[in-house]
Write an enzyme that holds these catalytic residues in place. Sequence first.
Site, PDB file in Angstrom:
ATOM      1  N   GLU B  60       4.675  -3.658   6.183  1.00  0.00           N
ATOM      2  CA  GLU B  60       5.695  -3.207   5.464  1.00  0.00           C
ATOM      3  C   GLU B  60       6.986  -2.394   6.507  1.00  0.00           C
ATOM      4  O   GLU B  60       7.883  -2.784   6.531  1.00  0.00           O
ATOM      5  CB  GLU B  60       5.652  -2.488   4.093  1.00  0.00           C
ATOM      6  CG  GLU B  60       4.898  -3.695   3.008  1.00  0.00           C
ATOM      7  CD  GLU B  60       3.524  -3.556   3.067  1.00  0.00           C
ATOM      8  OE1 GLU B  60       2.934  -2.964   4.055  1.00  0.00           O
ATOM      9  OE2 GLU B  60       3.006  -4.397   2.156  1.00  0.00           O
ATOM     10  N   HIS B 129       0.277   0.874  -8.024  1.00  0.00           N
ATOM     11  CA  HIS B 129       1.034  -0.349  -7.995  1.00  0.00           C
ATOM     12  C   HIS B 129       1.935  -0.376  -9.263  1.00  0.00           C
ATOM     13  O   HIS B 129       2.350  -1.401  -9.726  1.00  0.00           O
ATOM     14  CB  HIS B 129      -0.081  -1.542  -8.471  1.00  0.00           C
ATOM     15  CG  HIS B 129      -0.823  -1.996  -7.102  1.00  0.00           C
ATOM     16  ND1 HIS B 129      -1.560  -1.136  -6.509  1.00  0.00           N
ATOM     17  CD2 HIS B 129      -0.927  -2.973  -6.381  1.00  0.00           C
ATOM     18  CE1 HIS B 129      -2.084  -1.699  -5.300  1.00  0.00           C
ATOM     19  NE2 HIS B 129      -1.863  -2.907  -5.616  1.00  0.00           N
TER      20      HIS B 129
HETATM   21  C1  LIG Z   1       0.792  -1.718   1.288  1.00  0.00           C
HETATM   22  C2  LIG Z   1       0.347  -2.732   0.526  1.00  0.00           C
HETATM   23  N1  LIG Z   1       0.660  -4.048   0.861  1.00  0.00           N
HETATM   24  C3  LIG Z   1       0.501  -5.390   0.421  1.00  0.00           C
HETATM   25  C4  LIG Z   1      -0.498  -4.998  -0.580  1.00  0.00           C
HETATM   26  C5  LIG Z   1      -1.019  -6.238  -1.563  1.00  0.00           C
HETATM   27  N2  LIG Z   1      -2.224  -6.834  -1.095  1.00  0.00           N
HETATM   28  C6  LIG Z   1      -3.304  -6.243  -1.720  1.00  0.00           C
HETATM   29  S1  LIG Z   1      -4.812  -6.757  -1.065  1.00  0.00           S
HETATM   30  C7  LIG Z   1      -3.844  -7.661  -0.008  1.00  0.00           C
HETATM   31  C8  LIG Z   1      -4.557  -8.536   1.204  1.00  0.00           C
HETATM   32  C9  LIG Z   1      -5.316  -7.618   2.064  1.00  0.00           C
HETATM   33  O1  LIG Z   1      -6.226  -8.217   2.751  1.00  0.00           O
HETATM   34  P1  LIG Z   1      -7.793  -7.785   3.566  1.00  0.00           P
HETATM   35  O2  LIG Z   1      -7.026  -6.654   4.366  1.00  0.00           O
HETATM   36  O3  LIG Z   1      -7.882  -8.878   4.637  1.00  0.00           O
HETATM   37  O4  LIG Z   1      -8.614  -7.334   2.534  1.00  0.00           O
HETATM   38  P2  LIG Z   1      -9.373  -8.185   1.589  1.00  0.00           P
HETATM   39  O5  LIG Z   1      -8.762  -8.689   0.214  1.00  0.00           O
HETATM   40  O6  LIG Z   1      -9.790  -9.663   2.130  1.00  0.00           O
HETATM   41  O7  LIG Z   1     -10.599  -7.681   1.481  1.00  0.00           O
HETATM   42  C10 LIG Z   1      -2.681  -7.555  -0.173  1.00  0.00           C
HETATM   43  C11 LIG Z   1      -1.590  -8.077   0.615  1.00  0.00           C
HETATM   44  C12 LIG Z   1      -0.971  -3.771  -0.988  1.00  0.00           C
HETATM   45  N3  LIG Z   1      -2.042  -3.436  -2.014  1.00  0.00           N
HETATM   46  N4  LIG Z   1      -0.638  -2.672  -0.146  1.00  0.00           N
END
Ligand SMILES: Cc1ncc(C[n+]2csc(CCOP(=O)(O)OP(=O)(O)O)c2C)c(N)n1
Lengths: 375, 325
Positions: B60, B129
């Site tokens: 972000e 959130h």
């Molecule tokens: C700062 C932030 N940006 C976006 C999100 C929304 N979000 C939650 S999980 C996620 C994907 C993360 O993927 P990864 O790091 O690969 O972990 P996984 O879910 O595969 O375990 C996103 C975009 C968030 N929680 N926090």
Amino acid sequence: MATTKKKIAVSAKKQAQSNTSMPGKSKNFATAPINESLSNKEKIDLYRTIVGIRRFEERSLRAYNQGKIGGFLHLYIGQESVAAGIVSLMGKDDHIITAYRDHGHALAVGMSMNECMAEMYGKHTGCSKGKGGSMHFFAPDKNYWGGHGIVAGQTPLGAGLAFALKYKGLKGCALTFLGDGAVNQGSFMETLNLASLWDIPVVFVIENNGYSMGTSLKRSSAAENLAHRAEGFDMEWEVCDGHDVYEVREVANRAMTRAREKHKPFLLEIRTYRYRGHSVADANHEKYRTKEEIEEYKRTKDPVNVIKRQLLDDGTLTEDEAKRIDQEKKDEAEASAKFAEDSPVAPRGEIQTDVYWEVDNDTEGNLKGRYFFND
Amino acid sequence: MPLITYREAIKQALDEEILRDENVCIMGEEVAEYNGAYKVTEGLWEKHGDKRLIDTPISEAAFSGLAIGASALGIRPVVELMFMSFSYVAIDQLFNNASFCRYMSGGLMNIPIVVRGPANGGTNVGATHSHTPENMVANHPGLKVVCPSNAYDAKGLMKAAIRDNDPVFVMENTLLYGEKWEVPEEDYIVELGVANILKEGTDLTIVSHGRCSMISLNAAKTLEEIHGVSVEVVDLRSIRPLDEETILNSVKKTHRALLVEENKPYCGVDAQISHIIQLKAFDYLDAPVHRVSAIDAPQIYAKELENWQIPNEERIIEMALKAMM
Ligand SMILES: Cc1ncc(C[n+]2csc(CCOP(=O)(O)OP(=O)(O)O)c2C)c(N)n1
Ligand SMILES: [Mg+2]
């Protein structure tokens, strides 16, 4: 070789790309010293943990679909052997912190299904009194520091835990889990530098399940070998597979030992896979990956089947015992749902507790009429 | 007029602005191929392609800052934050760079970006959130912030925000995405800084914004039918700039004010509005200015408790009756 270490970028990248279709293993990790030394009971406990996480997650999915659990539900199904393997190596001065996909780690450190399920139901008997929910489990008494909802937000905290261990002269390490999408947050990259610059005993574990929500690794990271970034910070790194709990233990053990003994950070990338959508709300997860890809992983690398096969083959476990353990875990998960259902929601007054230590503890500052809260 | 959802209204605004101005592009996590985490941008990538709809990594700070830089050269990026809560990892970019570059350059650098995404609680997802940071944004001179409460405003404010030459935050609401309102087909904008009187009344003014305006409107109907209190509901629509005149005119007419917001009360938007009312309409007031806001604590996860924590009709009615005493 299933693991790569300090390869030059190009060959390391090759290794990363071979992830989805691993050829037959050339190394038997069961015979590595750290695994060879396991008693039968300890081996069976690994199976118990892995099956336990699977059955708990399946039950929580059911509760979510019944509308008993709200918000987001990020299931750990498919990745169980990673948390189970690494946590099994934790000693009394080792600590752990992770992101929102936190149920597996929580159960592995010994949190009860009851307190976890009740937390998701938003009940007063939950590990966080119903204040945190699925993404925010905590159990400091088990060296488990959450459960964090903001992507990569936990990574500096993990380095902080390790900083404190070193500061206090304790021989422990801080296990800091994150996803493959989280590596692209600035806070994580800043933390890598600090950890290496200050020789902090933190072990970063990237659980690379190939996707961050609907975005494949290829579409989110410029270089596919994530652990290789450690080179830029003069930090040790390694990549391994996560479906075989023995492999996870063998590799993580080296990283953790090094952290404890030399106060050096380590960046570990573990290739794993999530079977379900990003969260249960991500119903169309077959749009950004193929059904075949999911089925192939399940067929060849399912963490529950892999450990079970190994224990059956080496005579540690019989089919009957395996079934019995499975049933025990199903029953335990079912009981936790009942426990959660029967538990009360906290009273409204609880909304404003646990905000300030000073207010909760009725200190003089609070009694003097200093203004903490509106209304 | 067609009845469309709040989500569809925002999508139409984005779609039409992309067509109107070649410099408008949309950037954010999962906005393109995945169609948006909340499906606000559904179909736009298919229609407009990679150049106009850009999927980002979870970075972000980087893509918000990048949007600011690009806007200096005339691009008009619309940055989607999956949740406004995630603006917190990009605060330096948004609260230092977007808000102060114009000032520090003596007016030489303009930053026509839009930062949009849901900013609400009530969805049972816990403290990290559920942020409603319109007060924090408004606390930074140079930034503008709007909180549409319905589909008509969402479309009109979004278009105004995109055409605006300053950085504008559009605070959406996941609980409104599926709600429907009448929205005209022809091009229109809702000017920033113009409040909307949702309902006229004579005894009490309720000032609100975002989804709370709708809850206040329902509460106003009950207050009128059951308690015989005639309530005027002012929907701010825009927090900065603020339509001071509409607020003051209403209070001067009803002589009583109740301020309702989902934000936490401490240093909230309504603290500012309360100040303006006491300063500029002091002699017209028959009672102290009252407030209903989120109960002052991090957002609790448990559904029943969260539904009590954020303003609901019951709490609004109770406080309105107090303001009438
Ligand atoms: C700062 C932030 N940006 C976006 C999100 C929304 N979000 C939650 S999980 C996620 C994907 C993360 O993927 P990864 O790091 O690969 O972990 P996984 O879910 O595969 O375990 C996103 C975009 C968030 N929680 N926090
Ligand atoms: Mg991932």
